[in-house]
Scaffold this motif. Structure first.
Motif, PDB file in Angstrom:
ATOM      1  N   ASN A  92       0.817  -1.224   0.000  1.00  0.00           N
ATOM      2  CA  ASN A  92       0.000   0.000   0.000  1.00  0.00           C
ATOM      3  C   ASN A  92       0.845   1.267   0.000  1.00  0.00           C
ATOM      4  O   ASN A  92       0.475   2.280   0.587  1.00  0.00           O
ATOM      5  N   TRP A  93       1.981   1.204  -0.700  1.00  0.00           N
ATOM      6  CA  TRP A  93       2.855   2.385  -0.798  1.00  0.00           C
ATOM      7  C   TRP A  93       2.903   2.891  -2.228  1.00  0.00           C
ATOM      8  O   TRP A  93       2.940   2.121  -3.187  1.00  0.00           O
ATOM      9  N   ASN A  94       2.920   4.203  -2.369  1.00  0.00           N
ATOM     10  CA  ASN A  94       3.336   4.814  -3.628  1.00  0.00           C
ATOM     11  C   ASN A  94       3.975   6.163  -3.322  1.00  0.00           C
ATOM     12  O   ASN A  94       3.760   6.743  -2.250  1.00  0.00           O
ATOM     13  N   PRO A  95       4.798   6.689  -4.216  1.00  0.00           N
ATOM     14  CA  PRO A  95       5.567   7.906  -3.924  1.00  0.00           C
ATOM     15  C   PRO A  95       4.725   9.164  -3.842  1.00  0.00           C
ATOM     16  O   PRO A  95       5.201  10.181  -3.327  1.00  0.00           O
ATOM     17  N   ASN A  96       3.484   9.115  -4.336  1.00  0.00           N
ATOM     18  CA  ASN A  96       2.621  10.290  -4.199  1.00  0.00           C
ATOM     19  C   ASN A  96       2.139  10.455  -2.763  1.00  0.00           C
ATOM     20  O   ASN A  96       1.696  11.525  -2.364  1.00  0.00           O
ATOM     21  N   VAL A  97       2.235   9.369  -1.981  1.00  0.00           N
ATOM     22  CA  VAL A  97       1.878   9.407  -0.561  1.00  0.00           C
ATOM     23  C   VAL A  97       3.103   9.715   0.284  1.00  0.00           C
ATOM     24  O   VAL A  97       3.070  10.538   1.196  1.00  0.00           O
ATOM     25  N   THR A 131       8.378   9.045 -23.229  1.00  0.00           N
ATOM     26  CA  THR A 131       8.474  10.339 -23.903  1.00  0.00           C
ATOM     27  C   THR A 131       7.458  11.352 -23.385  1.00  0.00           C
ATOM     28  O   THR A 131       7.793  12.519 -23.121  1.00  0.00           O
ATOM     29  N   PHE A 132       6.215  10.920 -23.220  1.00  0.00           N
ATOM     30  CA  PHE A 132       5.106  11.849 -23.019  1.00  0.00           C
ATOM     31  C   PHE A 132       4.771  12.110 -21.551  1.00  0.00           C
ATOM     32  O   PHE A 132       3.888  12.918 -21.256  1.00  0.00           O
ATOM     33  N   THR A 133       5.431  11.434 -20.630  1.00  0.00           N
ATOM     34  CA  THR A 133       5.136  11.614 -19.202  1.00  0.00           C
ATOM     35  C   THR A 133       6.282  12.293 -18.460  1.00  0.00           C
ATOM     36  O   THR A 133       6.261  12.387 -17.239  1.00  0.00           O
ATOM     37  N   GLN A 134       7.278  12.789 -19.184  1.00  0.00           N
ATOM     38  CA  GLN A 134       8.444  13.388 -18.531  1.00  0.00           C
ATOM     39  C   GLN A 134       8.092  14.600 -17.680  1.00  0.00           C
ATOM     40  O   GLN A 134       8.756  14.881 -16.682  1.00  0.00           O
ATOM     41  N   ASN A 135       7.050  15.327 -18.080  1.00  0.00           N
ATOM     42  CA  ASN A 135       6.707  16.555 -17.351  1.00  0.00           C
ATOM     43  C   ASN A 135       5.493  16.391 -16.444  1.00  0.00           C
ATOM     44  O   ASN A 135       4.942  17.368 -15.949  1.00  0.00           O
ATOM     45  N   VAL A 136       5.088  15.131 -16.208  1.00  0.00           N
ATOM     46  CA  VAL A 136       3.940  14.871 -15.326  1.00  0.00           C
ATOM     47  C   VAL A 136       4.480  14.356 -13.999  1.00  0.00           C
ATOM     48  O   VAL A 136       4.957  13.230 -13.907  1.00  0.00           O
ATOM     49  N   ARG A 137       4.411  15.183 -12.954  1.00  0.00           N
ATOM     50  CA  ARG A 137       5.089  14.875 -11.701  1.00  0.00           C
ATOM     51  C   ARG A 137       4.680  13.527 -11.122  1.00  0.00           C
ATOM     52  O   ARG A 137       5.511  12.772 -10.626  1.00  0.00           O
ATOM     53  N   SER A 138       3.415  13.184 -11.185  1.00  0.00           N
ATOM     54  CA  SER A 138       2.952  11.930 -10.594  1.00  0.00           C
ATOM     55  C   SER A 138       3.306  10.718 -11.448  1.00  0.00           C
ATOM     56  O   SER A 138       3.116   9.584 -11.037  1.00  0.00           O
ATOM     57  N   GLN A 139       3.851  10.962 -12.656  1.00  0.00           N
ATOM     58  CA  GLN A 139       4.139   9.864 -13.576  1.00  0.00           C
ATOM     59  C   GLN A 139       5.602   9.796 -13.992  1.00  0.00           C
ATOM     60  O   GLN A 139       6.042   8.775 -14.522  1.00  0.00           O
ATOM     61  N   ASN A 140       6.394  10.876 -13.770  1.00  0.00           N
ATOM     62  CA  ASN A 140       7.779  10.835 -14.230  1.00  0.00           C
ATOM     63  C   ASN A 140       8.671  10.221 -13.159  1.00  0.00           C
ATOM     64  O   ASN A 140       9.670  10.767 -12.741  1.00  0.00           O
ATOM     65  N   SER A 141       8.256   9.037 -12.724  1.00  0.00           N
ATOM     66  CA  SER A 141       8.991   8.285 -11.731  1.00  0.00           C
ATOM     67  C   SER A 141       8.701   6.818 -11.922  1.00  0.00           C
ATOM     68  O   SER A 141       7.562   6.415 -12.097  1.00  0.00           O
ATOM     69  N   CYS A 142       9.736   6.000 -11.861  1.00  0.00           N
ATOM     70  CA  CYS A 142       9.525   4.546 -11.978  1.00  0.00           C
ATOM     71  C   CYS A 142       8.539   4.087 -10.933  1.00  0.00           C
ATOM     72  O   CYS A 142       7.661   3.287 -11.198  1.00  0.00           O
ATOM     73  N   PHE A 143       8.728   4.602  -9.711  1.00  0.00           N
ATOM     74  CA  PHE A 143       7.880   4.145  -8.618  1.00  0.00           C
ATOM     75  C   PHE A 143       6.484   4.756  -8.694  1.00  0.00           C
ATOM     76  O   PHE A 143       5.573   4.309  -8.004  1.00  0.00           O
ATOM     77  N   GLY A 144       6.302   5.785  -9.535  1.00  0.00           N
ATOM     78  CA  GLY A 144       4.963   6.284  -9.771  1.00  0.00           C
ATOM     79  C   GLY A 144       4.090   5.231 -10.421  1.00  0.00           C
ATOM     80  O   GLY A 144       2.873   5.195 -10.234  1.00  0.00           O
ATOM     81  N   CYS A 145       4.728   4.341 -11.203  1.00  0.00           N
ATOM     82  CA  CYS A 145       4.012   3.225 -11.845  1.00  0.00           C
ATOM     83  C   CYS A 145       4.229   1.921 -11.096  1.00  0.00           C
ATOM     84  O   CYS A 145       3.297   1.154 -10.890  1.00  0.00           O
ATOM     85  N   HIS A 146       5.475   1.682 -10.711  1.00  0.00           N
ATOM     86  CA  HIS A 146       5.844   0.390 -10.126  1.00  0.00           C
ATOM     87  C   HIS A 146       5.883   0.503  -8.606  1.00  0.00           C
ATOM     88  O   HIS A 146       6.945   0.614  -7.989  1.00  0.00           O
ATOM     89  N   ASN A 147       4.700   0.483  -8.013  1.00  0.00           N
ATOM     90  CA  ASN A 147       4.577   0.612  -6.562  1.00  0.00           C
ATOM     91  C   ASN A 147       3.711  -0.518  -6.014  1.00  0.00           C
ATOM     92  O   ASN A 147       3.389  -1.465  -6.745  1.00  0.00           O
ATOM     93  N   THR A 148       3.328  -0.430  -4.763  1.00  0.00           N
ATOM     94  CA  THR A 148       2.633  -1.560  -4.119  1.00  0.00           C
ATOM     95  C   THR A 148       1.174  -1.251  -3.801  1.00  0.00           C
ATOM     96  O   THR A 148       0.551  -1.936  -3.001  1.00  0.00           O
ATOM     97  N   PHE A 149       0.619  -0.223  -4.440  1.00  0.00           N
ATOM     98  CA  PHE A 149      -0.771   0.149  -4.206  1.00  0.00           C
ATOM     99  C   PHE A 149      -1.735  -0.926  -4.732  1.00  0.00           C
ATOM    100  O   PHE A 149      -1.382  -1.718  -5.608  1.00  0.00           O
ATOM    101  N   PRO A 150      -2.964  -0.934  -4.214  1.00  0.00           N
ATOM    102  CA  PRO A 150      -3.979  -1.864  -4.735  1.00  0.00           C
ATOM    103  C   PRO A 150      -4.327  -1.551  -6.184  1.00  0.00           C
ATOM    104  O   PRO A 150      -4.067  -0.463  -6.690  1.00  0.00           O
ATOM    105  N   VAL A 151      -4.923  -2.525  -6.848  1.00  0.00           N
ATOM    106  CA  VAL A 151      -5.478  -2.333  -8.188  1.00  0.00           C
ATOM    107  C   VAL A 151      -6.990  -2.473  -8.061  1.00  0.00           C
ATOM    108  O   VAL A 151      -7.505  -3.548  -7.749  1.00  0.00           O
TER     109      VAL A 151
END
Length: 459
Positions: free
Chosen positions: A381-386, A404-424
């Motif tokens: 239940n971790w992600n970097p936005n928390v 390419t297209f997510t470089q300027n999106v703060r919540s997405q320009n991070s590996c852990f923004g996608c690859h985290n342990t939050f629920p689906v």
């Protein structure tokens, strides 16, 4: 496989602007230069890592004969680890993965992501089957109007852990131990490939032949269909990007590193402290790059084409608009120590590769990201936005050809923004919500659980 004629290009994602504090897990120099030289003499041949911040260099032994097999179980711990160590092992993996074995690069014989299923556990038949970028759903279109392709690979440690625990079965995965981690040595890769055009100079790139899935109209848009896509065989392709995600001792979150071809795209201008000062109405570069037209303004780079993409000619597989690519954060940002180590190590490795006249001298580490374990460890239940306090290294890391297209999106320009342990939570009606789990860092598992498609979390 061969290296064909020239132009200019390679692995991962990271976080928004977060300040890096000095710690043994980030940038504290805990080994003197003399100590490092002594250690390198005895450990380089065994693949062990001993880096010095401020003088981050690869052992000469890596470039004389076979690349030592990385030893993730022996990765430095506690006060012995430096920021340099993470970049060193990233480069060692890159060199080891791109070493030729039995006529192929080592990574080209890795398993496909289908190998997590018992009936296809030995599948190494790599087909380039991805054109949509994660989250944005945009498609990188090169200067010739062709889509850039990707494929995903895993090693035996990654595959075997999934098979042994039957995590390919959604009913098993949903109830699986939420704190269980991928074992040390687990590795997944994502490679990015440009289709080589007739008479195109790609002599500075690694090229090979590959089978690619073709695009057609799907729901009014050019896409690769889910069912029975047409395949074109023996297409010449050039490697322009590589993501490497690997578990080393003490880091079940994976080290996420990314590499590119030198000549892919220019960087946004930044000052000496790493702050981006690029004028959005100013050209990023006066020269042309593999994926950038000379004098294109920053505002016209990295424009997501998800809703406007169309065929110019479906038979020829050409599309419009062409994507003008620029790298928004050189070295993926991070502390001065992090950025300095990346630059110094890149230059050092390239100098040693030039002596071998290796094509890999034309590639570089963009950056890498991992956890400062003094500030936090992987948990459900971790992600970097928390909470991003423990994330360190290249904090705004993107591969310009894969994200390419997510470089300027703060919540997405991070590996852990996608690859985290939050629920689906956004699952099909008949599928249970997947609770937060440490294994949720794997999009291979999540896509299998969902039955395919974009991974949708409850972030």
């Amino acid at each position: 496989m061969k290296n064909i004629p020239n132009q200019c290009f390679l692995l991962l994602l990271a976080l928004g602007s977060v300040a890096c504090n000095s710690s043994p897990n980030e940038n504290t120099e805990t080994k003197t230069e003399n100590e490092a030289v002594e250690l390198a003499t005895t450990t380089a041949s065994s693949g062990e890592i001993n880096g010095v911040d401020g003088n981050c260099e690869a052992p000469p032994e890596w470039f004389s004969g076979t690349v030592p097999t990385p030893q993730p179980q022996n990765f430095p711990q506690g006060n012995d680890v430096t920021n340099c160590d993470f970049h060193l092992i990233s480069w060692q993996y890159f060199l080891w993965l791109t070493e030729e074995v039995n006529g192929k690069l080592r990574f080209e014989s890795f398993y496909t992501n289908n190998a997590i299923h018992p009936n296809s556990k030995n599948d190494t038949n790599q087909v380039l089957d991805i054109v949509e970028q994660a989250l944005s759903k945009g498609m990188l279109i090169d200067q010739h109007g062709r889509a850039v392709y990707s494929n995903i690979m895993i090693n035996d440690v990654y595959r075997d852990w999934i098979l042994d625990n039957k995590l390919y079965d959604p009913g098993v995965f949903v109830g699986f131990d939420s704190t269980a981690n991928f074992p040390v040595g687990s590795m997944s890769l994502k490679a990015n490939w440009k289709l080589v055009q007739p008479d195109e100079d790609v002599s500075n790139l690694y090229t090979t032949k590959a089978n690619i899935q073709l695009l057609t109209m799907v729901d009014g848009e050019p896409r690769i269909p889910d069912n029975n896509p047409k395949v074109q065989k023996d297409v010449e392709v050039a490697l322009i990007g590589l993501h490497i995600a690997v578990v080393v001792e003490g880091h079940p979150e994976f080290i996420w590193a990314t590499f590119e071809f030198d000549g892919n795209a220019p960087n946004f201008k930044q000052d000496s402290s790493g702050v981006v000062i690029q004028g959005m109405n100013d050209p990023v570069s006066e020269k042309g790059w593999l994926l950038y037209k000379a004098n294109t303004t920053a505002r016209k780079t990295n424009v997501n084409n998800a809703e406007i993409l169309r065929f110019v000619n479906e038979v020829n597989q050409t599309l419009t608009p062409v994507t003008q690519v620029a790298r928004q954060y050189a070295q993926g940002g991070g502390s001065p120590t992090n950025r300095g180590n990346i630059d110094h190590l890149n230059a050092n490795v390239k100098d040693q590769l030039k002596a071998e006249n290796s094509v890999w001298k034309n590639y570089f580490e963009v950056g890498a990201v991992w956890f400062n374990t003094e500030k936090g460890v992987l948990q459900p239940n971790w992600n970097p936005n928390v909470n991003s306090e423990m994330v360190t290294g290249s904090l705004t890391l993107s591969n310009a050809t894969i994200e390419t297209f997510t470089q300027n999106v703060r919540s997405q320009n991070s590996c852990f923004g996608c690859h985290n342990t939050f629920p689906v939570t956004n699952v099909l009606g008949s599928t249970d919500i997947l609770p937060g789990k440490n294994a949720n860092t794997s999009h291979i598992l999540l896509k299998n659980y969902q039955g395919g498609g974009e991974v949708n979390r409850s972030n």
